[in-house]
Motif scaffolding. Structure first.
Motif, PDB file in Angstrom:
ATOM      1  N   THR A 107       0.834  -1.208   0.000  1.00 55.48           N
ATOM      2  CA  THR A 107       0.000   0.000   0.000  1.00 55.48           C
ATOM      3  C   THR A 107       0.866   1.254   0.000  1.00 55.48           C
ATOM      4  N   ASP A 108       1.917   1.258   0.813  1.00 54.41           N
ATOM      5  CA  ASP A 108       2.832   2.397   0.857  1.00 54.41           C
ATOM      6  C   ASP A 108       3.491   2.623  -0.508  1.00 54.41           C
ATOM      7  N   ALA A 109       3.929   1.552  -1.151  1.00 56.77           N
ATOM      8  CA  ALA A 109       4.605   1.679  -2.438  1.00 56.77           C
ATOM      9  C   ALA A 109       3.641   2.149  -3.537  1.00 56.77           C
ATOM     10  N   ILE A 110       2.419   1.678  -3.512  1.00 59.41           N
ATOM     11  CA  ILE A 110       1.441   2.077  -4.541  1.00 59.41           C
ATOM     12  C   ILE A 110       1.069   3.547  -4.375  1.00 59.41           C
ATOM     13  N   VAL A 111       0.845   3.975  -3.126  1.00 54.98           N
ATOM     14  CA  VAL A 111       0.529   5.394  -2.879  1.00 54.98           C
ATOM     15  C   VAL A 111       1.696   6.269  -3.328  1.00 54.98           C
ATOM     16  N   LEU A 112       2.925   5.843  -3.007  1.00 57.60           N
ATOM     17  CA  LEU A 112       4.111   6.591  -3.432  1.00 57.60           C
ATOM     18  C   LEU A 112       4.183   6.662  -4.955  1.00 57.60           C
ATOM     19  N   ALA A 113       3.908   5.553  -5.630  1.00 57.69           N
ATOM     20  CA  ALA A 113       4.019   5.515  -7.088  1.00 57.69           C
ATOM     21  C   ALA A 113       3.020   6.460  -7.754  1.00 57.69           C
TER      22      ALA A 113
END
Length: 195
Positions: free
Chosen positions: A141-147
């Motif tokens: 979730t953190d990586a997708i939001v960052l992306a």
């Protein structure tokens, strides 16, 4: 009156003789074709293969060096350009939960292996097993939001036509790698976000 006038004060006109043409004869078609002919298969295959391997090895060496130094000219195509550099620098500047996934997963696997030998640790192994799923979900979730946030910033900075496809996956994959193992190597320190 009807005769020819002679003018003694006019200087005679002298024409410069420039060489006409290219200074050599045009080659015959047969000669030009013979000069351009190359064999499809080299006569010495081993030497040709050695030469080709040396050329590929040199290109790989240049590419690997570029991955360490950050030289855009010799990097592979998927890492080249100012947009990709901006994305890499932004991911490298922050702490990502995805980088912690691999060490935590190794710890949980060790706990589960220990639980198989020691019967008293079965509850701990079960908790560790379910916590691994929670860690994966939170890190993803953190990586997708960052992306998605980073893609929006890159489109504002470089324009939507320069930010191509694959940006989201590129950022997610980089966010899940340990900082020491990332290629191209990080060129900035943590906290130094690109402008």
């Amino acid at each position: 009156m009807f005769g020819r006038k002679r003018n003694e004060d006019l200087a005679p006109i002298v024409e410069d003789e420039a060489p006409a043409g290219k200074g050599r004869p045009t080659p015959r078609r047969r000669e030009a074709e013979a000069r351009n002919k190359r064999p499809l298969v080299p006569t010495d295959r081993k030497a040709a293969r050695r030469e080709q391997r040396a050329k590929y090895a040199q290109a790989r060496e240049r590419m690997n060096e570029a991955m360490v130094t950050g030289d855009d000219q010799h990097m592979p195509a998927q890492h080249r350009g100012p947009v990709r550099r901006y994305l890499r620098d932004y991911v490298d500047a922050r702490w990502n939960l995805g980088e912690l996934f691999l060490p935590i997963a190794a710890l949980i696997v060790a706990i589960m292996l220990g639980a198989s030998f020691l019967p008293g640790l079965t509850e701990v192994a079960l908790i560790a097993f379910y916590s691994l799923y929670i860690i994966v979900f939170v890190a993803l979730t953190d990586a997708i939001v960052l992306a998605f946030r980073l893609r929006r910033k890159a489109r504002i900075k470089f324009g939507p036509e320069r930010v191509g496809r694959g940006v989201i996956l590129y950022v997610i994959m980089r966010a899940f790698q340990l900082r020491r193992t990332r290629l191209p190597k990080p060129q900035n320190v943590r906290g130094a976000f690109p402008v």
